[in-house]
Design a protein around this motif. Structure first.
Motif, PDB file in Angstrom:
ATOM      1  N   ARG A  84       0.834  -1.208   0.000  1.00 14.05           N
ATOM      2  CA  ARG A  84       0.000   0.000   0.000  1.00 14.05           C
ATOM      3  C   ARG A  84       0.867   1.256   0.000  1.00 14.05           C
ATOM      4  O   ARG A  84       0.628   2.194  -0.773  1.00 14.05           O
ATOM      5  CB  ARG A  84      -0.900  -0.003   1.240  1.00 14.05           C
ATOM      6  N   ASP A  85       1.882   1.284   0.864  1.00 11.86           N
ATOM      7  CA  ASP A  85       2.760   2.455   0.937  1.00 11.86           C
ATOM      8  C   ASP A  85       3.530   2.666  -0.358  1.00 11.86           C
ATOM      9  O   ASP A  85       3.691   3.796  -0.823  1.00 11.86           O
ATOM     10  CB  ASP A  85       3.748   2.301   2.096  1.00 11.86           C
ATOM     11  N   VAL A  86       4.020   1.577  -0.939  1.00 12.59           N
ATOM     12  CA  VAL A  86       4.864   1.674  -2.133  1.00 12.59           C
ATOM     13  C   VAL A  86       4.051   2.018  -3.373  1.00 12.59           C
ATOM     14  O   VAL A  86       4.391   2.940  -4.124  1.00 12.59           O
ATOM     15  CB  VAL A  86       5.635   0.358  -2.342  1.00 12.59           C
ATOM     16  N   TYR A  87       2.962   1.285  -3.594  1.00 10.90           N
ATOM     17  CA  TYR A  87       2.206   1.448  -4.829  1.00 10.90           C
ATOM     18  C   TYR A  87       1.152   2.554  -4.780  1.00 10.90           C
ATOM     19  O   TYR A  87       0.919   3.234  -5.788  1.00 10.90           O
ATOM     20  CB  TYR A  87       1.512   0.135  -5.200  1.00 10.90           C
ATOM     21  N   LEU A  88       0.497   2.721  -3.644  1.00  9.75           N
ATOM     22  CA  LEU A  88      -0.645   3.632  -3.575  1.00  9.75           C
ATOM     23  C   LEU A  88      -0.325   4.961  -2.912  1.00  9.75           C
ATOM     24  O   LEU A  88      -0.960   5.973  -3.226  1.00  9.75           O
ATOM     25  CB  LEU A  88      -1.805   2.956  -2.841  1.00  9.75           C
ATOM     26  N   GLU A  89       0.622   4.981  -1.996  1.00 12.86           N
ATOM     27  CA  GLU A  89       0.912   6.218  -1.279  1.00 12.86           C
ATOM     28  C   GLU A  89       2.285   6.780  -1.608  1.00 12.86           C
ATOM     29  O   GLU A  89       2.709   7.780  -1.037  1.00 12.86           O
ATOM     30  CB  GLU A  89       0.787   5.976   0.235  1.00 12.86           C
ATOM     31  N   GLY A  90       2.971   6.150  -2.542  1.00 11.32           N
ATOM     32  CA  GLY A  90       4.297   6.613  -2.932  1.00 11.32           C
ATOM     33  C   GLY A  90       4.237   7.590  -4.088  1.00 11.32           C
ATOM     34  O   GLY A  90       3.292   8.374  -4.234  1.00 11.32           O
ATOM     35  N   LEU A 100      -4.083   3.901 -13.896  1.00  8.21           N
ATOM     36  CA  LEU A 100      -4.426   2.708 -13.126  1.00  8.21           C
ATOM     37  C   LEU A 100      -4.120   2.917 -11.648  1.00  8.21           C
ATOM     38  O   LEU A 100      -4.868   2.469 -10.773  1.00  8.21           O
ATOM     39  CB  LEU A 100      -3.657   1.500 -13.661  1.00  8.21           C
ATOM     40  N   GLN A 101      -3.040   3.620 -11.341  1.00 10.05           N
ATOM     41  CA  GLN A 101      -2.715   3.918  -9.948  1.00 10.05           C
ATOM     42  C   GLN A 101      -3.839   4.720  -9.298  1.00 10.05           C
ATOM     43  O   GLN A 101      -4.238   4.448  -8.160  1.00 10.05           O
ATOM     44  CB  GLN A 101      -1.405   4.690  -9.870  1.00 10.05           C
ATOM     45  N   ALA A 102      -4.355   5.708 -10.016  1.00  7.49           N
ATOM     46  CA  ALA A 102      -5.465   6.511  -9.493  1.00  7.49           C
ATOM     47  C   ALA A 102      -6.699   5.641  -9.259  1.00  7.49           C
ATOM     48  O   ALA A 102      -7.413   5.804  -8.260  1.00  7.49           O
ATOM     49  CB  ALA A 102      -5.784   7.649 -10.458  1.00  7.49           C
ATOM     50  N   LEU A 103      -6.950   4.711 -10.181  1.00  7.37           N
ATOM     51  CA  LEU A 103      -8.079   3.792 -10.020  1.00  7.37           C
ATOM     52  C   LEU A 103      -7.910   2.944  -8.785  1.00  7.37           C
ATOM     53  O   LEU A 103      -8.834   2.812  -7.970  1.00  7.37           O
ATOM     54  CB  LEU A 103      -8.199   2.903 -11.254  1.00  7.37           C
ATOM     55  N   TYR A 104      -6.720   2.366  -8.596  1.00 15.22           N
ATOM     56  CA  TYR A 104      -6.489   1.485  -7.465  1.00 15.22           C
ATOM     57  C   TYR A 104      -6.517   2.255  -6.147  1.00 15.22           C
ATOM     58  O   TYR A 104      -6.941   1.722  -5.120  1.00 15.22           O
ATOM     59  CB  TYR A 104      -5.161   0.752  -7.627  1.00 15.22           C
ATOM     60  N   VAL A 107     -10.174   2.541  -5.369  1.00 15.75           N
ATOM     61  CA  VAL A 107     -10.728   1.268  -4.897  1.00 15.75           C
ATOM     62  C   VAL A 107     -10.312   1.019  -3.453  1.00 15.75           C
ATOM     63  O   VAL A 107     -11.128   0.614  -2.615  1.00 15.75           O
ATOM     64  CB  VAL A 107     -10.264   0.111  -5.793  1.00 15.75           C
ATOM     65  N   PHE A 108      -9.036   1.289  -3.137  1.00 10.27           N
ATOM     66  CA  PHE A 108      -8.573   1.066  -1.770  1.00 10.27           C
ATOM     67  C   PHE A 108      -9.270   2.003  -0.799  1.00 10.27           C
ATOM     68  O   PHE A 108      -9.658   1.604   0.304  1.00 10.27           O
ATOM     69  CB  PHE A 108      -7.054   1.252  -1.676  1.00 10.27           C
ATOM     70  N   ALA A 109      -9.445   3.272  -1.187  1.00 12.08           N
ATOM     71  CA  ALA A 109     -10.130   4.231  -0.314  1.00 12.08           C
ATOM     72  C   ALA A 109     -11.560   3.773  -0.040  1.00 12.08           C
ATOM     73  O   ALA A 109     -12.098   3.992   1.053  1.00 12.08           O
ATOM     74  CB  ALA A 109     -10.128   5.614  -0.958  1.00 12.08           C
ATOM     75  N   CYS A 110     -12.149   3.112  -1.006  1.00 16.11           N
ATOM     76  CA  CYS A 110     -13.520   2.629  -0.857  1.00 16.11           C
ATOM     77  C   CYS A 110     -13.598   1.372  -0.016  1.00 16.11           C
ATOM     78  O   CYS A 110     -14.418   1.260   0.888  1.00 16.11           O
ATOM     79  CB  CYS A 110     -14.114   2.344  -2.236  1.00 16.11           C
ATOM     80  N   CYS A 111     -12.701   0.410  -0.327  1.00 17.98           N
ATOM     81  CA  CYS A 111     -12.895  -0.943   0.190  1.00 17.98           C
ATOM     82  C   CYS A 111     -11.893  -1.386   1.249  1.00 17.98           C
ATOM     83  O   CYS A 111     -12.145  -2.345   1.972  1.00 17.98           O
ATOM     84  CB  CYS A 111     -12.863  -1.935  -0.970  1.00 17.98           C
ATOM     85  N   LYS A 112     -10.747  -0.758   1.312  1.00 12.94           N
ATOM     86  CA  LYS A 112      -9.715  -0.989   2.314  1.00 12.94           C
ATOM     87  C   LYS A 112      -9.469  -2.464   2.592  1.00 12.94           C
ATOM     88  O   LYS A 112      -8.832  -3.153   1.819  1.00 12.94           O
ATOM     89  CB  LYS A 112     -10.023  -0.209   3.585  1.00 12.94           C
ATOM     90  N   ARG A 113      -9.962  -2.999   3.687  1.00 12.08           N
ATOM     91  CA  ARG A 113      -9.570  -4.330   4.143  1.00 12.08           C
ATOM     92  C   ARG A 113     -10.013  -5.455   3.218  1.00 12.08           C
ATOM     93  O   ARG A 113      -9.481  -6.559   3.279  1.00 12.08           O
ATOM     94  CB  ARG A 113     -10.097  -4.590   5.553  1.00 12.08           C
ATOM     95  N   ILE A 114     -10.995  -5.196   2.346  1.00 18.73           N
ATOM     96  CA  ILE A 114     -11.418  -6.241   1.424  1.00 18.73           C
ATOM     97  C   ILE A 114     -10.961  -5.939  -0.002  1.00 18.73           C
ATOM     98  O   ILE A 114     -11.496  -6.485  -0.952  1.00 18.73           O
ATOM     99  CB  ILE A 114     -12.951  -6.432   1.452  1.00 18.73           C
ATOM    100  N   ASP A 115      -9.958  -5.065  -0.137  1.00 22.13           N
ATOM    101  CA  ASP A 115      -9.442  -4.730  -1.458  1.00 22.13           C
ATOM    102  C   ASP A 115      -8.486  -5.827  -1.924  1.00 22.13           C
ATOM    103  O   ASP A 115      -7.323  -5.865  -1.536  1.00 22.13           O
ATOM    104  CB  ASP A 115      -8.732  -3.372  -1.422  1.00 22.13           C
ATOM    105  N   LEU A 116      -8.970  -6.721  -2.775  1.00 23.17           N
ATOM    106  CA  LEU A 116      -8.138  -7.813  -3.270  1.00 23.17           C
ATOM    107  C   LEU A 116      -7.048  -7.306  -4.193  1.00 23.17           C
ATOM    108  O   LEU A 116      -6.019  -7.963  -4.365  1.00 23.17           O
ATOM    109  CB  LEU A 116      -9.015  -8.846  -3.992  1.00 23.17           C
TER     110      LEU A 116
END
Length: 227
Positions: A84-90, A100-104, A107-116
């Motif tokens: 998460r830190d490397v791909y989404l918050e880096g 695609l990074q913006a999309l993911y 998705v993570f902001a929406c679903c967090k713990r169930i984000d496959l």
């Protein structure tokens, strides 16, 4: 009814396609997103501190491949947190990779713990980044609340700010207290939420000492422990 049945029948294929796209993207962008990571040789932990941290946060860390179904952890792993830190918050990516990074991120902001998708990123990251490096990044970047108006990042910074000492000077009880905060550092804040903090520490202590175990895959609150 037919429309609903149709959607349910194609849902597995849609999920599989989404995860395959995440894996391809994560693999292709790995060198770019890791290019600006800080040079950290080792995690600033003793062997016992490492044992305590993993017992609470990721018991199967050294044997899983990014995702784990160890009792009490669900899919949550240290690899997932680092991914998460490397791909989404880096660093922000450009072009199609950035889209695609913006999309993911959404998705993570929406679903967090169930984000496959994030879990798929963790599998790629685990394949390309050593366990030692993952642990070093996690221990120096894990969020541990806000104190005196500043965000506290990493176990070393938490020890200095909350305990007034270096991490290597902490007692086992003090280190357990720091690890206990990780799940929800502001809810279990030792200064602002002392009662909740004390309860959480007691539960984590019981887990570490082996007098209590998590109930099922997703039991990270340990509500039955430390009573």
């Amino acid at each position: 009814m037919r429309r609903r049945t149709r959607w349910l029948s194609i849902l597995p294929a849609m999920v599989a396609g989404y995860l395959l796209l995440v894996v391809i993207w994560a693999w292709a962008t790995f060198d770019t997103v890791t290019a600006h990571m800080p040079a950290i040789a080792d995690a600033p932990l003793s062997a016992r501190q490492t044992q305590i941290l993993l017992r609470v946060e990721d018991p199967a860390f050294f044997v899983h491949h990014g995702v784990s179904l160890t009792s009490g952890q669900g899919f949550a792993t240290i690899s997932g947190a680092v991914a998460r830190d490397v791909y989404l918050e880096g660093a922000d990516l450009g072009g199609a990779g950035g889209a695609l990074q913006a999309l993911y991120r959404g998705v993570f902001a929406c679903c967090k713990r169930i984000d496959l998708g994030r879990d798929a990123m963790a599998v790629v990251l685990d394949a390309r980044l050593s366990k030692a490096r993952q642990l070093a990044l996690y221990t120096t970047h894990v969020y541990l609340g806000t104190h005196n108006g500043r965000q506290i990042m990493g176990l070393s910074a938490a020890s200095r700010n909350y305990l007034g000492k270096s991490l290597e000077q902490t007692s086992e009880e003090e280190f357990i207290g720091l690890v206990a905060m990780i799940k929800a550092p502001n809810a279990y804040h030792p200064v602002r939420q002392p009662a909740a903090y004390a309860t959480r520490v007691a539960r984590v202590r019981a887990l570490v000492q082996g007098t209590c175990k998590a109930h099922g895959w997703f039991d990270t609150t340990l509500a039955h422990c430390g009573a």
